[in-house]
Enzyme design. Sequence first.
Site, PDB file in Angstrom:
ATOM      1  N   ASP A 133      -4.379  -2.450   5.481  1.00 31.96           N
ATOM      2  CA  ASP A 133      -4.784  -1.150   4.949  1.00 31.96           C
ATOM      3  C   ASP A 133      -5.442  -1.386   3.592  1.00 31.96           C
ATOM      4  OD1 ASP A 133      -3.182  -0.493   7.126  1.00 31.96           O
ATOM      5  OD2 ASP A 133      -2.331   1.275   6.148  1.00 31.96           O
ATOM      6  N   LYS A 177      -8.333   6.269   6.954  1.00 32.51           N
ATOM      7  CA  LYS A 177      -7.019   6.751   6.525  1.00 32.51           C
ATOM      8  C   LYS A 177      -7.199   7.645   5.311  1.00 32.51           C
ATOM      9  CE  LYS A 177      -2.707   4.764   4.641  1.00 32.51           C
ATOM     10  NZ  LYS A 177      -1.987   3.490   4.373  1.00 32.51           N
ATOM     11  N   LYS A 217      -5.642   7.836  10.509  1.00 31.10           N
ATOM     12  CA  LYS A 217      -4.283   7.758   9.964  1.00 31.10           C
ATOM     13  C   LYS A 217      -4.141   8.705   8.777  1.00 31.10           C
ATOM     14  CE  LYS A 217      -0.914   4.572   7.858  1.00 31.10           C
ATOM     15  NZ  LYS A 217      -0.615   3.152   7.506  1.00 31.10           N
TER      16      LYS A 217
END
Length: 332
Positions: free
Chosen positions: A169, A232, A268
């Site tokens: 991430d 995300k 996400k």
Amino acid sequence: MDSIESPQDVATSQLPSLHEPRNEGMPLDLDWVRSVQANTSAIERRAATLPGRRSVKKEYQAAWLAKAITLIDLTTLAGDDTEGRVRRLCAKAKQPVSPAILEQLGLPDLTTGAVCVYHDMVPTAVEALSGSGIPVAAVSTGFPAGLSPFRLRIAEIGESVAAGAAEIDIVITRRHVLQGNWQALYDEMAEMRAACGEAHVKAILATGELGTLRNVARASLVCMMAGADFIKTSTGKESVNATLPVSLTMIRAIRAYRERTGFNVGYKPAGGISKAKDALVYLSLMKEELGDRWLQPDMFRFGASSLLGDIERQLEHFVTGSYSASWRHALA
């Protein structure tokens, strides 16, 4: 939302798996990026209707909440993380709900989608999850601000991959978005994707710091052009994290990118999603806007920690008819 008929129906798709090629990206198309707009008032009106429009009860609700568990990146990103805390978190990922409850649901092997930790805790998490099939995700690239020297951010990705992280991430440089420097954002994202190798990369936009929904839409598109496997919302450390208007903006960018390129990109939301009812709203949003394909772990994740505890309480109520105290479902 009632296409999943019972809790057992979720059991066949618990863990992340690739059913199609990764997003290969495409050359930066500045004309497309600059043409992207976001009608903020319309997006906010649509988002405001979501919490009241979908209601599932009894076995249908249990099925959807069990599905939500399989989509959670169970996360600990605290400055006082220890190896013991991470091991407990991994044990919870492997056994997210009381075995007695899971037996009643017919889902004895239910697990979360992944465990997400800082780089320093990757080896501990990898060891604790060995043989479980649950991947480890590492936050990287100077998380959460992303302002360390670029060569160090790239090196950090390599270290996390070498330590066994299957997902990375990363955080983007927000000023590239705020200044409209789309070439710099594209180049940064492409190099980070390359550094990840076979590990999947989730691009954290830190949407609460991007100023406008138009910036969110354009940044989403540029990151996908540069090869992001997921986009995300947040690090969870900003003052504003995942919201429904931001989510609607980002998933419509995913839909536009798929229509143009044929590649599916995951989504996400992270930060602030702590209640079971919130998870149901997000699942309904994904189903309505992108379809059932985005209800699988390789296309959708929740970045969360406390969410699991509330879902567990709801599932226990479904099975026993009684709510238990929240402290009985501690994560660590």
